[in-house]
Design an enzyme around this catalytic site. Sequence first.
Site, short mmCIF file in Angstrom:
data_model
loop_
_atom_site.label_atom_id
_atom_site.label_comp_id
_atom_site.label_asym_id
_atom_site.label_seq_id
_atom_site.Cartn_x
_atom_site.Cartn_y
_atom_site.Cartn_z
CG HIS A 12 5.71 -5.98 2.53
ND1 HIS A 12 4.76 -6.82 2.00
CD2 HIS A 12 5.53 -4.78 1.91
CE1 HIS A 12 4.04 -6.15 1.10
NE2 HIS A 12 4.49 -4.92 1.02
CB CYS A 33 -9.96 19.24 -17.75
SG CYS A 33 -9.77 19.55 -19.51
NE ARG A 55 1.66 -8.55 4.85
CZ ARG A 55 2.86 -9.10 4.82
NH1 ARG A 55 3.16 -10.08 5.65
NH2 ARG A 55 3.76 -8.69 3.96
CG ASP A 58 -13.79 19.83 -12.71
OD1 ASP A 58 -13.43 19.36 -11.61
OD2 ASP A 58 -13.67 21.04 -13.01
CE1 TYR A 109 -8.27 24.89 -19.59
CE2 TYR A 109 -8.18 22.83 -18.38
CZ TYR A 109 -8.69 24.10 -18.53
OH TYR A 109 -9.60 24.58 -17.63
NE ARG A 130 7.02 -0.38 2.66
CZ ARG A 130 5.97 -0.79 1.98
NH1 ARG A 130 5.83 -0.46 0.70
NH2 ARG A 130 5.05 -1.55 2.53
CE LYS A 180 -1.82 -1.39 1.25
NZ LYS A 180 -0.43 -1.87 1.46
C1 PLP Z 1 -0.41 -3.17 0.93
C2 PLP Z 1 0.27 -4.29 1.63
C3 PLP Z 1 -0.02 -5.63 1.31
C4 PLP Z 1 -0.91 -6.03 0.15
O1 PLP Z 1 -0.17 -6.04 -1.05
P1 PLP Z 1 -0.85 -6.55 -2.42
O2 PLP Z 1 0.26 -6.52 -3.38
O3 PLP Z 1 -1.92 -5.58 -2.73
O4 PLP Z 1 -1.36 -7.91 -2.13
C5 PLP Z 1 0.54 -6.63 2.07
N1 PLP Z 1 1.37 -6.33 3.10
C6 PLP Z 1 1.70 -5.06 3.41
C7 PLP Z 1 2.62 -4.80 4.53
C8 PLP Z 1 1.17 -4.00 2.68
O5 PLP Z 1 1.51 -2.75 3.01
#
Ligand code: PLP
Length: 393
Positions: free
Chosen positions: A170, A319, A226, A321, A272, A138, A40
Amino acid sequence: MADPEGRPRAEVVVDLSAVRANVAHLQHVVAPSQLLVVVKAHGYGHGAVEVARAARQAGAPWLGVAVLEEALALRAAGDTGRLLCWLAVPGEDYAPAVIADIDVTASSPRQLEEIVAAADSLERVARVQLKVDTGLSRNGALPEQWPALVRAARAAQQQGRIEVSGTWSHLACADEVGHPSLASQERTFERALMVCAEEGLEPGLRHLANSAAALTRPSSRYDLVRCGIAAYGLSPAPGHADAAGLGLRPAMTLRGRLALVKAVPVGSGVSYGHTHVTSRDTVLGLVPLGYGDGVPRHASSAVDLLVGGRRVPLVGRVCMDQVVVDLGPGADDEAGAEVVLFGPGQDGEPTAQEWAEAVGTISYEIVTRIGPRVPRTYVDAAPPTRRPSGGSR
Ligand SMILES: *Cc1c(COP(=O)(O)O)cnc(C)c1O
């Protein structure tokens, strides 16, 4: 903009051999669980298509993305393997996902209805994974809504409208090894799986672990893990172990070239707000990368960069850039020289983890926020395989 030798003003260099090595390592560690590589947010800034390809080459059976557009972009780029996405809003059109053979996620009966409606409209079977909220608060159905989601999914599956390919959740605190919420989330996940059994629904692939859990908590691995950040070679739990300690190689290097070098007297205000004033006559270097490229403004006077193999401090404000480094008194005019902001760390350059600590964030944010103005260059620096001694050529 490149010089006559073709070296750009600035670039992100992504080592795809590192991605492949990390993916292979993760598969080895988690086997017999399967691996889903998360690509992602443009592959955490590394380039989703390129990382996806490398992950598939290394044998990743699954890829995952947050939103549908990301999944469809991977299909458009030619990816044909199993692909899960998990974030959508009410009214989302799931038809393109069903056509493109993408596994979508349902976190509520309402969301499931929308997915089923898309399948019906196409007279095709949608592949759906069910998500339960085990404590992150979430996405996912809360345990009290879970039985209704499971019953609806079982009914739609019996009617041949969907196929439930997975059940997942998750974790909230996987980067804190041994955090009590981990066991609690596992217990809640187990109860959710029991509901599936009671309702007569096969859960499909069961999965809970992200990178940190996959690497540090075997009980969380279930059928699939994951992994995002670990595939990019960064530690998901830096308080526990660094990347090398986890067998990972950072894939991203951010580098640029000195745009200008100039000697300035003691007492010169730099950038700056003059938050930095030179304490001696010195030589400053201008680096053509700034917060417009994703260099955090909180890095102002807080990190070192590598110039000509030497660490030099970033001085004054970041800054939009550009940033300024102090090359030290008497430094040569190295205009055009390479500047490494962060990388794997093997040549003395800071790592994304070091930047994260310096600016009060996580390495994920450092790499993911490097913006589209910085071109991505892909290298494949596979270490040569060693020949057995005495072998023929
Ligand atoms: C982003 C994400 C992951 C990956 O998490 P990492 O800590 O980068 O391994 C796994 N599951 C879900 C639902 C996520 O949104």
